[in-house]
Enzyme design. Structure first.
Site, PDB file in Angstrom:
ATOM      1  N   CYS A   2      37.302 -45.843  98.154  1.00  0.00           N
ATOM      2  CA  CYS A   2      37.592 -47.268  98.163  1.00  0.00           C
ATOM      3  C   CYS A   2      39.109 -47.486  98.115  1.00  0.00           C
ATOM      4  O   CYS A   2      39.817 -46.770  97.414  1.00  0.00           O
ATOM      5  CB  CYS A   2      36.977 -48.061  97.027  1.00  0.00           C
ATOM      6  SG  CYS A   2      35.190 -48.063  97.042  1.00  0.00           S
ATOM      7  N   ARG A  27      40.262 -43.649 102.632  1.00  0.00           N
ATOM      8  CA  ARG A  27      39.618 -43.748 101.327  1.00  0.00           C
ATOM      9  C   ARG A  27      38.168 -44.206 101.406  1.00  0.00           C
ATOM     10  O   ARG A  27      37.463 -44.243 100.403  1.00  0.00           O
ATOM     11  CB  ARG A  27      40.400 -44.712 100.425  1.00  0.00           C
ATOM     12  CG  ARG A  27      41.829 -44.279 100.179  1.00  0.00           C
ATOM     13  CD  ARG A  27      42.547 -45.265  99.308  1.00  0.00           C
ATOM     14  NE  ARG A  27      42.076 -45.218  97.941  1.00  0.00           N
ATOM     15  CZ  ARG A  27      42.542 -44.399  97.004  1.00  0.00           C
ATOM     16  NH1 ARG A  27      43.517 -43.574  97.301  1.00  0.00           N
ATOM     17  NH2 ARG A  27      42.052 -44.413  95.799  1.00  0.00           N
ATOM     18  N   TRP A  77      33.851 -47.101 100.050  1.00  0.00           N
ATOM     19  CA  TRP A  77      33.049 -45.876 100.114  1.00  0.00           C
ATOM     20  C   TRP A  77      31.918 -46.129  99.126  1.00  0.00           C
ATOM     21  O   TRP A  77      32.138 -46.244  97.916  1.00  0.00           O
ATOM     22  CB  TRP A  77      33.884 -44.667  99.698  1.00  0.00           C
ATOM     23  CG  TRP A  77      33.172 -43.362  99.882  1.00  0.00           C
ATOM     24  CD1 TRP A  77      33.097 -42.619 101.024  1.00  0.00           C
ATOM     25  CD2 TRP A  77      32.439 -42.631  98.892  1.00  0.00           C
ATOM     26  NE1 TRP A  77      32.368 -41.477 100.809  1.00  0.00           N
ATOM     27  CE2 TRP A  77      31.952 -41.454  99.506  1.00  0.00           C
ATOM     28  CE3 TRP A  77      32.141 -42.847  97.543  1.00  0.00           C
ATOM     29  CZ2 TRP A  77      31.185 -40.509  98.836  1.00  0.00           C
ATOM     30  CZ3 TRP A  77      31.381 -41.904  96.871  1.00  0.00           C
ATOM     31  CH2 TRP A  77      30.912 -40.750  97.512  1.00  0.00           C
ATOM     32  N   ASN A 103      37.969 -50.629  92.839  1.00  0.00           N
ATOM     33  CA  ASN A 103      37.822 -49.202  93.135  1.00  0.00           C
ATOM     34  C   ASN A 103      37.442 -48.529  91.831  1.00  0.00           C
ATOM     35  O   ASN A 103      38.092 -48.751  90.813  1.00  0.00           O
ATOM     36  CB  ASN A 103      39.151 -48.641  93.665  1.00  0.00           C
ATOM     37  CG  ASN A 103      39.143 -47.129  93.784  1.00  0.00           C
ATOM     38  OD1 ASN A 103      38.100 -46.528  94.019  1.00  0.00           O
ATOM     39  ND2 ASN A 103      40.295 -46.517  93.623  1.00  0.00           N
ATOM     40  N   GLY A 104      36.383 -47.703  91.863  1.00  0.00           N
ATOM     41  CA  GLY A 104      35.968 -47.013  90.640  1.00  0.00           C
ATOM     42  C   GLY A 104      34.496 -47.227  90.384  1.00  0.00           C
ATOM     43  O   GLY A 104      33.758 -47.682  91.273  1.00  0.00           O
ATOM     44  N   GLU A 486      36.435 -21.552 103.784  1.00  0.00           N
ATOM     45  CA  GLU A 486      37.184 -22.727 104.223  1.00  0.00           C
ATOM     46  C   GLU A 486      36.893 -23.032 105.700  1.00  0.00           C
ATOM     47  O   GLU A 486      36.748 -24.195 106.087  1.00  0.00           O
ATOM     48  CB  GLU A 486      38.682 -22.499 103.970  1.00  0.00           C
ATOM     49  CG  GLU A 486      39.609 -23.611 104.416  1.00  0.00           C
ATOM     50  CD  GLU A 486      39.302 -24.975 103.816  1.00  0.00           C
ATOM     51  OE1 GLU A 486      38.514 -25.090 102.876  1.00  0.00           O
ATOM     52  OE2 GLU A 486      39.852 -25.954 104.348  1.00  0.00           O
ATOM     53  N   LYS A 490      35.319 -26.528 106.986  1.00  0.00           N
ATOM     54  CA  LYS A 490      36.016 -27.368 107.979  1.00  0.00           C
ATOM     55  C   LYS A 490      35.063 -27.722 109.108  1.00  0.00           C
ATOM     56  O   LYS A 490      34.970 -28.864 109.533  1.00  0.00           O
ATOM     57  CB  LYS A 490      37.208 -26.576 108.509  1.00  0.00           C
ATOM     58  CG  LYS A 490      38.536 -27.160 108.608  1.00  0.00           C
ATOM     59  CD  LYS A 490      39.238 -27.838 107.490  1.00  0.00           C
ATOM     60  CE  LYS A 490      38.539 -28.303 106.300  1.00  0.00           C
ATOM     61  NZ  LYS A 490      39.256 -28.585 105.121  1.00  0.00           N
ATOM     62  N   GLU A 493      32.223 -30.218 107.881  1.00  0.00           N
ATOM     63  CA  GLU A 493      32.575 -31.585 107.465  1.00  0.00           C
ATOM     64  C   GLU A 493      33.022 -32.469 108.618  1.00  0.00           C
ATOM     65  O   GLU A 493      32.816 -33.678 108.580  1.00  0.00           O
ATOM     66  CB  GLU A 493      33.573 -31.598 106.311  1.00  0.00           C
ATOM     67  CG  GLU A 493      34.972 -31.193 106.640  1.00  0.00           C
ATOM     68  CD  GLU A 493      35.913 -31.280 105.434  1.00  0.00           C
ATOM     69  OE1 GLU A 493      35.689 -32.103 104.543  1.00  0.00           O
ATOM     70  OE2 GLU A 493      36.879 -30.512 105.406  1.00  0.00           O
ATOM     71  N   HIS A 509      21.187  -8.816 102.489  1.00  0.00           N
ATOM     72  CA  HIS A 509      20.286  -9.114 101.371  1.00  0.00           C
ATOM     73  C   HIS A 509      19.509 -10.408 101.601  1.00  0.00           C
ATOM     74  O   HIS A 509      18.944 -10.969 100.669  1.00  0.00           O
ATOM     75  CB  HIS A 509      21.076  -9.172 100.061  1.00  0.00           C
ATOM     76  CG  HIS A 509      21.731  -7.872  99.719  1.00  0.00           C
ATOM     77  ND1 HIS A 509      21.015  -6.751  99.346  1.00  0.00           N
ATOM     78  CD2 HIS A 509      23.023  -7.483  99.752  1.00  0.00           C
ATOM     79  CE1 HIS A 509      21.852  -5.741  99.133  1.00  0.00           C
ATOM     80  NE2 HIS A 509      23.079  -6.167  99.384  1.00  0.00           N
ATOM     81  N   LYS A 608      38.662 -39.364 101.294  1.00  0.00           N
ATOM     82  CA  LYS A 608      39.756 -38.437 100.990  1.00  0.00           C
ATOM     83  C   LYS A 608      39.901 -38.168  99.492  1.00  0.00           C
ATOM     84  O   LYS A 608      40.065 -37.036  99.082  1.00  0.00           O
ATOM     85  CB  LYS A 608      41.055 -39.014 101.559  1.00  0.00           C
ATOM     86  CG  LYS A 608      42.241 -38.090 101.457  1.00  0.00           C
ATOM     87  CD  LYS A 608      42.201 -37.029 102.533  1.00  0.00           C
ATOM     88  CE  LYS A 608      43.310 -36.021 102.419  1.00  0.00           C
ATOM     89  NZ  LYS A 608      42.937 -34.750 103.049  1.00  0.00           N
TER      90      LYS A 608
HETATM   91  O1  M6R Z   1      42.090 -33.960  96.430  1.00  0.00           O
HETATM   92  P1  M6R Z   1      41.333 -32.735  96.061  1.00  0.00           P
HETATM   93  O2  M6R Z   1      42.014 -31.478  96.484  1.00  0.00           O
HETATM   94  O3  M6R Z   1      40.988 -32.686  94.606  1.00  0.00           O
HETATM   95  O4  M6R Z   1      39.985 -32.841  96.868  1.00  0.00           O
HETATM   96  C1  M6R Z   1      38.967 -31.892  96.708  1.00  0.00           C
HETATM   97  C2  M6R Z   1      37.915 -32.034  97.782  1.00  0.00           C
HETATM   98  O5  M6R Z   1      37.323 -33.297  97.719  1.00  0.00           O
HETATM   99  C3  M6R Z   1      38.513 -31.836  99.172  1.00  0.00           C
HETATM  100  O6  M6R Z   1      39.146 -30.609  99.292  1.00  0.00           O
HETATM  101  C4  M6R Z   1      37.404 -31.931 100.235  1.00  0.00           C
HETATM  102  O7  M6R Z   1      36.560 -30.818 100.127  1.00  0.00           O
HETATM  103  C5  M6R Z   1      38.008 -32.065 101.628  1.00  0.00           C
HETATM  104  N1  M6R Z   1      37.180 -32.935 102.407  1.00  0.00           N
HETATM  105  C6  M6R Z   1      38.124 -30.782 102.339  1.00  0.00           C
HETATM  106  O8  M6R Z   1      38.525 -30.902 103.653  1.00  0.00           O
END
Ligand code: M6R
Length: 613
Positions: A2, A27, A77, A103-104, A486, A490, A493, A509, A608
């Site tokens: 948000c 956000r 969000w 927000n929150g 990672e 990527k 997501e 396994h 984000k």
């Molecule tokens: O801001 P942060 O590093 O704490 O965020 C952690 C995760 O939310 C963040 O890395 C998320 O997994 C991203 N979408 C990865 O691309």
């Protein structure tokens, strides 16, 4: 998670709010809305879905947008209640005079809602936010002062909040208040802003005030007063914005993600220039404020989420070898449930790009309560997490706009790398020869990263061949496993393709049962002791007809006919290889997602900064 904006000044309010919200879209993008106070009434405009929908709606309402000098806006969000127009912010009081954006999460909203309903307030949404509107409205009816009403009401709220609030009968002000959610005030020339984050106001203001928890700001066109919730005034410094307005421009790239991927060699260059002055000189802390008692540390825990957790796994691998200390890594959301042994002999490291991740903040808070020394790595030194320790390593990657973390991850790896070396120097756990060899390979990294990225056309062509598969397996061993994790994150997501990462030795396994001609395997080969076993694992995958792609060092002599596609990267030492190997995997995810027409910078369901637990 948000985004809020508030504006009071002589510019066209609706378009000013919209342009601020545009830069807060990372956000959340489930719905958007604005409210304008035009002295006679509050007008609210809301639309489900992306900001574009709100923009289209406003184009049909131009007659109503002209006369206001004050307004608030929101990008959502969804947490409580689906992404509908009814649940979109701003939310209005029953008399239509008080309006707010939030927000929150208000944790005690159900009990408050029941109480307010019993008192006759009518709810029009499923959100937790609407309880705050009615609560402040109830208090306003007693005091006839918006400031007083906000102070009385927020004391009754549990949870996290940043609010912008307006009242029709007090059209000269917006009240901003926060607790555990970010909020800044932007100071302009005869105009002022409120925002969740800097991109919303960058280039428009001469300075900013960071509001602290339990502070409230009364923002007028020509003044900003900050007070504690006790009513006591607070003198706040006006700070300069350190970021260049380029952060909100794609600079010719199709997406922020691609721009941010390509920024990585320079980020590495700047980081190394600051911390590794030369191979025969000690690591420099540069501008970091770190005072740790290394002699007391008997164990290290690193807590983080998502991509930042993968960076933690990288540090675990390197540091256990360099420092001879046990390093535990833990998803921050799980750390708080463990009967963990953190105590005053522990160093707990929180890694968070945004510095606003609620899970990580809660875990860091818990570690602090247990008496651990704390160290924080963040890309936002102005963020909430930095309240918990003076020991902060800034990542200096610049604002990352794309929801998928790329450049901040590389900056995290580089920071963990140099800090591990610094620590090894402090406790003499590596010889001078070892230190110099490691520093030498680190200093070569920016140029090698540039070289890897220069082959992006090949990766794009590969992406085109792979984009129609529905499932992928990523596999690696040792430190390269962080890279597999990672790379798979990527891909999933931003492309919504199912991709799972495994320790290559674990495949046999169970997961090997998944392999057939429809399940490409991405192997991150590396060098050294893991290589021969990785090649065997590749052969096992090939024997099950899985299309086989590998990222490998060009220095290694590999059985080329084993692979359907080989991504060669410059030969690099253990530790440097996973930093480089991650780059083609970022590009691959990017080009697959773009090839599928996904909204790369704003993938569905994500945001984000994840400011809820
Ligand atoms: O801001 P942060 O590093 O704490 O965020 C952690 C995760 O939310 C963040 O890395 C998320 O997994 C991203 N979408 C990865 O691309």
């Amino acid at each position: 998670m948000c985004g809020l904006i508030g504006y009071i000044g002589n510019n066209a309010v609706a378009s000013t709010l919209l342009s601020g919200l545009k830069n807060l879209e990372y956000r959340g993008y489930d719905s958007a809305g604005i409210a304008l106070n035009d002295n006679n009434m509050i007008d609210v405009f809301k639309a489900k879905g992306k900001l574009e929908n709100l923009k289209n709606l406003l184009e049909t309402q131009s007659a109503k947008l002209g006369s206001s000098h004050i307004g608030i806006g929101h990008i959502r969000w969804a947490t409580h209640g689906k992404a509908t127009t009814e649940n979109a912010h701003p939310h209005l009081s029953n008399d239509g005079k008080l309006v707010l954006v939030h927000n929150g999460i208000i944790e005690n909203y159900q009990e408050l809602r029941r109480q307010l309903q019993a008192e006759g307030f009518v709810f029009h949404s499923e959100t937790d936010t609407e309880t705050a509107v009615h609560l402040i409205d109830r208090e306003y009816k007693k005091s006839h002062s918006l400031e007083q009403a906000v102070i009385s009401a927020v004391k009754l709220l549990r949870g996290a909040f940043a609010f912008c609030i307006m009242h029709q009968d007090e059209p000269d002000k917006i009240i901003a208040v926060r607790k555990n959610a970010p909020l800044i005030i932007g100071i302009g020339n005869n105009e002022n802003y409120i925002a969740s984050d800097i991109p919303a106001i960058i280039g428009k203001v001469s300075g900013i005030i960071h509001l602290a928890d339990n502070e409230l700001a009364i923002v007028r066109q020509d003044s900003v007063e900050v007070k504690k919730l006790s009513g006591e005034p607070v003198i706040k410094p006006i700070e300069k914005i350190e970021f260049s307005p380029d952060v909100i421009s794609k600079l010719g790239y199709k997406h922020f993600m691609l721009k941010e991927i390509n920024e990585q060699p320079n980020i590495l260059r700047q980081c190394l220039a600051a911390h590794i002055p030369a191979v025969d000189q000690p690591v420099s802390l540069d501008e970091c404020t770190i005072s740790l008692d290394f002699t007391k540390i008997k164990n290290i825990s690193i807590i983080a989420c998502g991509t930042s957790l993968h960076a933690a796994a990288f540090a675990q691998n390197l540091w256990e070898e360099w420092l001879h200390l046990p390093v535990h890594i833990e998803a921050a959301s799980e750390y708080i449930y463990k009967h963990n042994l953190t105590d005053e002999n522990s160093l707990v490291i929180g890694i968070s790009q945004s510095g606003e991740t609620a899970d990580t903040i809660t875990a860091v808070k818990q570690a602090q309560e247990k008496g651990a020394q704390l160290l924080l790595l963040t890309n936002r030194t102005d963020s909430s997490i930095t309240r918990y320790s003076e020991n902060v390593i800034p990542l200096n990657a610049g604002i990352e706009v794309s929801v998928a973390a790329t450049k901040s991850y590389t900056a995290q790896l580089a920071a963990l790398y140099w800090f591990g070396l610094y620590w090894a120097e402090q406790i003499s756990s590596l010889s001078q020869g070892q230190l110099q060899a490691i520093k030498q390979s680190l200093l070569e990294l920016p140029a090698l990263a540039e070289e890897v990225l220069s082959h992006s056309a090949d990766i794009k062509a590969l992406a085109d061949k792979l984009k129609n598969y529905h499932n992928f397996v990523y596999m690696a061993r040792g430190i390269n496993l962080t890279c597999a994790l990672e790379g798979a994150l990527k891909l999933k997501e931003i492309s919504y393709i199912n991709a799972n990462a495994y320790a290559a030795g674990e495949l046999k396994h169970g997961p090997i049962a998944l392999l057939d001609e429809n399940m490409p395997v991405m192997a991150i080969l590396g060098s050294g002791i893991t290589l021969s076993k990785m090649i065997s694992n590749c052969a096992e995958a090939k024997a099950r007809n899985a299309p086989l792609i590998a990222v490998a060092s060009e220095k290694e002599d590999l059985p080329l006919d084993l692979f359907d596609y080989l991504i060669k990267i410059p030969g690099a030492s253990h530790g440097i290889f996973p930093i480089l190997a991650n780059l083609p995997l970022q590009l691959l995810a990017y080009y697959i997602a773009d090839g599928l027409g996904r909204e790369v910078d704003q993938p569905r369901n994500l945001a984000k900064s994840v400011t809820v637990e």
